[in-house]
Scaffold this motif. Structure first.
Motif, PDB file in Angstrom:
ATOM      1  N   TYR A 159       6.874  12.707   0.416  1.00 39.72           N
ATOM      2  CA  TYR A 159       6.870  11.130   0.577  1.00 39.72           C
ATOM      3  C   TYR A 159       7.309  10.222  -0.395  1.00 39.72           C
ATOM      4  O   TYR A 159       8.056   9.074  -0.025  1.00 39.72           O
ATOM      5  N   PHE A 213      11.161   9.793   0.270  1.00 38.52           N
ATOM      6  CA  PHE A 213      11.459   8.952   1.524  1.00 38.52           C
ATOM      7  C   PHE A 213      11.057   7.609   1.474  1.00 38.52           C
ATOM      8  O   PHE A 213      11.491   6.623   2.352  1.00 38.52           O
ATOM      9  N   THR A 214      10.032   7.330   0.717  1.00 41.62           N
ATOM     10  CA  THR A 214       9.349   5.865   0.416  1.00 41.62           C
ATOM     11  C   THR A 214       9.564   5.317  -0.570  1.00 41.62           C
ATOM     12  O   THR A 214       9.053   4.167  -0.784  1.00 41.62           O
ATOM     13  N   ASP A 243      10.621   2.872  -3.185  1.00 41.67           N
ATOM     14  CA  ASP A 243      10.938   1.227  -3.048  1.00 41.67           C
ATOM     15  C   ASP A 243      11.780   0.766  -4.131  1.00 41.67           C
ATOM     16  O   ASP A 243      11.013   0.619  -5.132  1.00 41.67           O
TER      17      ASP A 243
END
Length: 144
Positions: free
Chosen positions: A133, A136-137, A139
């Motif tokens: 998680y 890939f996420t 920010d």
């Protein structure tokens, strides 16, 4: 049970004194494939981890350049996301498989063995899930 050695006695692992018969029904090849997985994943992990350490510690200024911006730039590339994801998953599966073997060797009670393996699998899934998680996420444009 103790085995005497030169007048002294040393405790032996319980698994050596009373080995259990192989578990499972019939012609299961699970242990053979788990053994092969350990060898191949270990080799691949050596390449991934040494590559990771070389890039992080030796190239272009080493540790001094590691910061949030470096990670943001690295994880902007699908190649590095896949590299880190593969390293995470292989490390978890390799280590979990090794620990499963240790549990089988030393946990004498079936119920204890079941609960230790359950805790192991849950923790592996949690670490792989959270790690995937995050990779890939991630920010890089965090507002503080």
């Amino acid at each position: 049970m103790s085995a005497p050695v030169l007048g002294k006695s040393y405790d032996r692992p319980a698994s050596l004194d009373a080995p259990r018969a192989p578990r499972g029904g019939g012609n299961s090849n699970f242990e053979k494939y788990a053994w092969l997985f350990m060898r191949f994943s270990g080799l691949l992990l050596i390449v991934l981890v040494l590559g990771h350490m070389f890039i992080m510690l030796m190239i272009d200024g080493g540790v001094k350049r590691l910061n949030f911006g470096f990670v943001a730039g690295r994880w902007a590339s699908p190649f590095w996301q896949l590299w880190d994801l593969t390293m995470l998953w292989l490390a978890q599966l390799h280590g979990g498989n090794g620990l499963r073997t240790v549990i089988d060797d030393y946990a004498r009670n079936d119920q204890t063995r079941f609960w230790l393996k359950t805790i192991l699998v849950v923790s592996m899934i949690l670490v792989m899930g959270v790690g995937t998680y995050v990779i890939f996420t991630f920010d890089p444009n965090i507002t503080g």
